[in-house]
Design an enzyme around this catalytic site. Structure first.
Site, PDB file in Angstrom:
ATOM      1  CE1 TYR A 182      44.633  -4.653 -27.635  1.00  0.00           C
ATOM      2  CE2 TYR A 182      42.793  -3.441 -28.562  1.00  0.00           C
ATOM      3  CZ  TYR A 182      44.013  -4.073 -28.724  1.00  0.00           C
ATOM      4  OH  TYR A 182      44.610  -4.130 -29.954  1.00  0.00           O
ATOM      5  CB  CYS A 183      46.473  -2.138 -21.954  1.00  0.00           C
ATOM      6  SG  CYS A 183      45.672  -2.271 -20.336  1.00  0.00           S
ATOM      7  CB  THR A 184      49.666  -5.967 -21.126  1.00  0.00           C
ATOM      8  OG1 THR A 184      50.412  -5.324 -22.158  1.00  0.00           O
ATOM      9  CG2 THR A 184      50.240  -7.359 -20.868  1.00  0.00           C
ATOM     10  CB  ILE A 211      45.925  -8.834 -24.111  1.00  0.00           C
ATOM     11  CG1 ILE A 211      45.644  -7.572 -24.937  1.00  0.00           C
ATOM     12  CG2 ILE A 211      46.291  -9.988 -25.044  1.00  0.00           C
ATOM     13  CD1 ILE A 211      46.893  -6.965 -25.552  1.00  0.00           C
TER      14      ILE A 211
END
Length: 257
Positions: A182-184, A211
């Site tokens: 996951y990331c932004t 996110i």
């Protein structure tokens, strides 16, 4: 009143005409009085924009007239002021730099899980096949320090180009587990998930929309802290409202590395 619409979006799709698109999109954004950043590369588009809802929607609707961008699905949040100082449209070698040219998401994405699915897996403690679920943060260390999923794997990256060697050092630790990168907003974890698959890890997924989409579509449970964002708002809470940085740091630019 929070009447400024902020969007972030990306799409991996071949853009051999990136240089020509730069002029068109810059003129269009300026005409609509939008602020933010549009990154273009042969591999696709990545953008962060803010302005009136009408102007933002007009920009996106115009983009969707190009069949390559027809399925764009921006992530939305609201603010009282525009969090960008200017409008930038740039052509780069990659829309998110990994320095790994064999990773071509436009040729086939890694499997993804929706925010609701990840939340359910974390709630039940395993995936639907009974495997332990591990969340892997693909962001930089200072972003992770502002907030992350509980118990996440954090390799203390200082830039995304460090991800491939870190993966090779640690990939044996994921044997028999399901890994959700996951990331932004989804762009880094998409490339990361493809690389993990290429490196022989079987049960790998990316968190669809990152996110920000998790905040938008769930109650934010299992995520601790805020989400660092690359604009003047600095950090967003699970309700997508601006929140103070845990570790304030000067922001020299709002482009991801």
């Amino acid at each position: 009143m929070a009447d400024i619409l902020n969007i972030s979006c990306y799409k991996f799709t071949p853009l051999p005409d990136a240089a020509q698109l730069r002029e068109t999109l810059h003129e269009r954004a300026q005409a609509l009085n939008l602020k933010g950043t549009v990154l273009l590369a042969e591999e696709g588009i990545n953008f962060f924009l803010a302005g009136s809802a009408e102007a933002v929607h007009r920009f996106v609707d115009a983009l969707r007239q190009d069949e390559r961008f027809a399925d764009l699905a921006p992530k939305e949040s609201w603010s009282e002021t525009v969090p960008f100082r200017k409008m930038l449209v740039k052509v780069k070698n990659e829309i998110i730099r990994m320095d790994h040219p064999t990773i071509r998401p436009a040729n086939g994405r890694a499997p993804s899980v929706t925010p609701a699915t990840l939340r359910r897996w974390l709630e039940q403690g395993h995936d639907d096949d009974g495997r332990e679920v591990v969340t892997l943060d693909t962001r930089n260390d200072y972003e992770v320090d502002e907030g992350a999923f509980a118990g996440t794997v954090d390799w203390r990256l200082t830039k995304f180009t460090e991800f491939p060697p870190a993966l090779r050092e640690h990939k044996a630790e994921f044997a028999g587990k399901t890994v959700v990168s996951y990331c932004t907003g989804g762009i880094r974890c998409e490339k990361a998930a493809i690389l993990m698959r290429d490196e022989g890890l079987e049960n790998v997924y990316q968190l669809e929309g990152g996110i920000l989409k998790y905040f938008e579509e769930t109650d934010g449970k299992f995520y601790d802290g805020g989400c660092f964002v690359f604009d003047g708002r600095d950090s967003l809470s699970t309700d997508l409202a601006r929140t103070d940085l845990v570790h304030p740091r000067p922001i020299k630019k709002h482009l991801m590395e």
